[in-house]
Design an enzyme around this catalytic site. Structure first.
Site, short mmCIF file in Angstrom:
data_model
loop_
_atom_site.label_atom_id
_atom_site.label_comp_id
_atom_site.label_asym_id
_atom_site.label_seq_id
_atom_site.Cartn_x
_atom_site.Cartn_y
_atom_site.Cartn_z
CD GLU A 119 -1.31 -2.61 1.99
OE1 GLU A 119 0.04 -2.78 2.03
OE2 GLU A 119 -1.99 -3.13 2.45
CB CYS A 131 -1.12 -4.85 8.40
SG CYS A 131 -0.04 -3.47 8.00
CB CYS A 163 -1.06 -0.68 5.18
SG CYS A 163 0.38 -1.31 4.82
NE ARG A 219 24.95 -25.75 -9.29
CZ ARG A 219 24.55 -26.87 -8.42
NH1 ARG A 219 24.43 -26.37 -7.34
NH2 ARG A 219 24.07 -27.64 -9.03
CD GLU A 234 15.81 -30.20 -5.77
OE1 GLU A 234 16.73 -30.87 -6.50
OE2 GLU A 234 15.58 -28.79 -6.06
N GLY A 274 13.75 -38.84 -3.58
CA GLY A 274 13.88 -39.98 -4.60
C GLY A 274 12.31 -40.80 -4.31
N PRO A 275 12.22 -41.54 -4.91
CG PRO A 275 12.06 -43.36 -6.16
CD PRO A 275 12.86 -42.31 -6.02
N1 LIG Z 1 15.24 -37.40 -10.99
C1 LIG Z 1 14.84 -36.72 -9.87
O1 LIG Z 1 14.53 -35.71 -9.78
C2 LIG Z 1 15.68 -37.33 -8.41
C3 LIG Z 1 15.63 -36.31 -7.41
C4 LIG Z 1 16.29 -36.98 -6.16
C5 LIG Z 1 16.57 -38.28 -6.19
N2 LIG Z 1 16.78 -39.11 -7.41
C6 LIG Z 1 17.37 -40.33 -7.48
O2 LIG Z 1 16.53 -41.02 -6.45
C7 LIG Z 1 17.51 -42.08 -5.89
C8 LIG Z 1 17.33 -42.23 -4.34
O3 LIG Z 1 16.03 -42.52 -4.24
P1 LIG Z 1 15.57 -43.17 -2.95
O4 LIG Z 1 13.91 -43.51 -3.11
O5 LIG Z 1 16.29 -44.63 -2.91
O6 LIG Z 1 15.90 -42.48 -1.80
P2 LIG Z 1 15.47 -40.90 -1.06
O7 LIG Z 1 14.34 -40.66 -1.23
O8 LIG Z 1 16.46 -40.05 -1.78
O9 LIG Z 1 16.13 -41.14 0.24
C9 LIG Z 1 15.13 -42.18 1.07
C10 LIG Z 1 15.88 -42.28 2.48
O10 LIG Z 1 15.73 -41.37 2.99
C11 LIG Z 1 15.81 -41.64 4.37
N3 LIG Z 1 14.60 -41.14 5.17
C12 LIG Z 1 14.48 -40.63 6.39
N4 LIG Z 1 13.16 -40.34 6.76
C13 LIG Z 1 12.39 -40.77 5.75
C14 LIG Z 1 11.10 -40.85 5.66
N5 LIG Z 1 10.28 -40.51 6.48
N6 LIG Z 1 10.63 -41.52 4.42
C15 LIG Z 1 11.51 -41.98 3.55
N7 LIG Z 1 12.74 -41.98 3.66
C16 LIG Z 1 13.05 -41.29 4.84
C17 LIG Z 1 15.70 -43.10 4.41
O11 LIG Z 1 16.73 -43.93 4.67
P3 LIG Z 1 16.88 -44.10 6.49
O12 LIG Z 1 15.88 -44.88 6.67
O13 LIG Z 1 18.44 -44.49 6.51
O14 LIG Z 1 16.78 -42.82 7.04
C18 LIG Z 1 15.38 -43.59 2.97
O15 LIG Z 1 15.61 -45.03 2.68
C19 LIG Z 1 18.94 -41.94 -6.41
O16 LIG Z 1 18.91 -42.74 -7.55
C20 LIG Z 1 18.71 -40.60 -6.95
O17 LIG Z 1 19.54 -40.43 -8.15
C21 LIG Z 1 16.32 -38.50 -8.51
#
Ligand SMILES: NC(=O)c1ccc[n+]([C@@H]2O[C@H](COP(=O)([O-])OP(=O)(O)OC[C@H]3O[C@@H](n4cnc5c(N)ncnc54)[C@H](OP(=O)(O)O)[C@@H]3O)[C@@H](O)[C@H]2O)c1
Length: 381
Positions: free
Chosen positions: A54, A77, A87, A212, A299, A301-302
């Site tokens: 504002e 506010c 404001c 970056r 970011e 992993g699955p």
């Molecule tokens: N393409 C993409 O955008 C992208 C992004 C990220 C990663 N990646 C790839 O993904 C792969 C890794 O993925 P991932 O699924 O194996 O592992 P992740 O999601 O990177 O990590 C999972 C690990 O985090 C820890 N963790 C702690 N608290 C958790 C919770 N509440 N839930 C789940 N995990 C928890 C666990 O290990 P502990 O139980 O030992 O703590 C678990 O094994 C790699 O190959 C990487 O290159 C790809």
């Protein structure tokens, strides 16, 4: 509200989006001042500690705002326990005749009181209706997350190949996004307060998680979820003062690792445990160790992605889809997006497609509308 009102209001929403990333933990608000059918001033919230929308718009007025209408995406506010003066008195002093307000300020110090003060001063106050009201709330979802729900707004982001793979066979790192998509991710990182990955990603990718080659207005807090302290002391993040969250059980099993990690500069933080022994996502996002985080970027992993989905803790998902296939069945697949997510848009970034989906069951879902970050990404910002 007339059609002209709606158009000026949309202009205020677009202005508000420009504050994303620099105003937090404050909300980004837009203000357009209109007199005799002409915009005579406009502005948006300035970086944290700076003037609100504002006074910025009033200072930009090219003529006296007396008798004008101010379009405001959020209620002005009226409280004084903050960095900048309130404001509402500024609008009254400027002799604004009418204010069109998007949404009420969820801050309990305001929460409708600003509107009452304007009306008491004889200013006509109209409320934006329908989609416009909902979109003004969606705009400040990170502020609502912090103020009302005491947690950050949470975005999950990952990249996948055309056949749904997120890494090479065995999990080795795979560069999936092209330059334009990577840049969009770094711009998103620059607008978040904190970024987190699971420990497996640290082990396989050894990321730095910085923003970056983009402008940044505040530091990015970097974190690892690592229940059992498996982060290698040689990991890049370990020497960067990362916050490493582990669980009590992990502590008992990881005393040797603690001895190795401490000299690296890692900040060891205990996190609430889930019955499965991992960090409890539902409790962690509410933990006081995250109280300075308004917008958290994950970011994952699955594995970590599924935990955020199971906890109902992923308000928004950005997925980058490369046109390239990996054609290797044993490479890991991306997590499946639950059906409760609705897509708000898709951007073609030199061939990679960036899509945004919002969790319709989140407390922070108000409208199936593109977020400020997504609109900025559309503009290459
Ligand atoms: N393409 C993409 O955008 C992208 C992004 C990220 C990663 N990646 C790839 O993904 C792969 C890794 O993925 P991932 O699924 O194996 O592992 P992740 O999601 O990177 O990590 C999972 C690990 O985090 C820890 N963790 C702690 N608290 C958790 C919770 N509440 N839930 C789940 N995990 C928890 C666990 O290990 P502990 O139980 O030992 O703590 C678990 O094994 C790699 O190959 C990487 O290159 C790809």
């Amino acid at each position: 509200m007339t059609e002209a009102d709606s158009q000026y209001f949309r202009r205020a929403i677009r202005l508000a989006m420009k504050g994303r990333g620099s105003v937090e933990p404050n909300p980004s608000v837009g203000c357009v001042i209109v007199k005799d059918g002409r915009v005579i001033g406009e502005g948006f919230t300035q970086p944290f500690g700076g003037p609100h929308a504002e006074p910025t718009a009033l200072a930009n007025c090219t003529e006296s705002p007396a008798g004008a209408t101010a379009y405001l995406t959020m209620e002005p506010c009226c409280h004084t326990n903050k960095k900048t003066p309130p404001c509402v008195p500024r609008l009254i002093q400027a002799k604004i005749a009418r204010v069109v307000v998007g949404c009420v300020d969820p801050n309990p110090d305001v929460n409708g009181k600003g509107i009452v003060m304007l009306r008491d001063a004889g200013i006509l106050v109209d409320r934006a209706e329908g989609d416009l009201e909902l979109e003004s709330r969606q705009l400040i979802a990170p502020f609502i997350a912090r103020t009302v729900h005491h947690r950050p707004y949470i975005t999950l982001k990952w990249a996948q190949t055309a056949d749904g793979k997120i890494a090479s066979p065995g999990g080795a790192r795979l560069q999936i996004s092209n330059h334009a998509a990577t840049r969009a991710v770094h711009q998103l990182r620059s607008r978040c307060d904190a970024i987190v990955v699971g420990v497996n990603t640290v082990i396989t990718d050894d990321p730095l998680l910085t923003a970056r080659d983009v402008a940044t207005s505040h530091p990015l807090r970097r974190m690892i979820l690592d229940s059992r302290l498996r982060t290698p002391p040689s990991a890049k993040l370990a020497t960067e003062g990362v916050d490493l969250f582990y669980t009590e059980d992990g502590f008992l099993n990881g005393l040797d690792r603690i001895k190795q990690l401490l000299p690296t500069g890692v900040n060891l933080c205990i996190a609430p445990s889930h019955p499965d022994g991992r960090v409890s996502i539902a409790k962690w996002v509410l933990d006081k160790s995250l109280s300075d985080v308004t917008h958290l970027l994950v970011e994952p992993g699955p594995t970590l992605a599924r935990s955020f989905f199971d906890a109902g803790a992923a308000d928004r998902v950005w997925v980058i889809r490369s046109p390239r296939k990996l054609d290797t069945p044993d490479a890991p697949n991306a997590a499946a997006l639950p059906s409760r997510y609705v897509q708000t848009g898709e951007i073609n970034l030199d061939g990679d497609l960036l899509s945004e989906c919002l969790d319709t069951e989140s407390d922070l879902f108000f409208a199936p509308a593109k977020s400020a970050d997504f609109m900025l990404a559309e503009q290459g910002q």
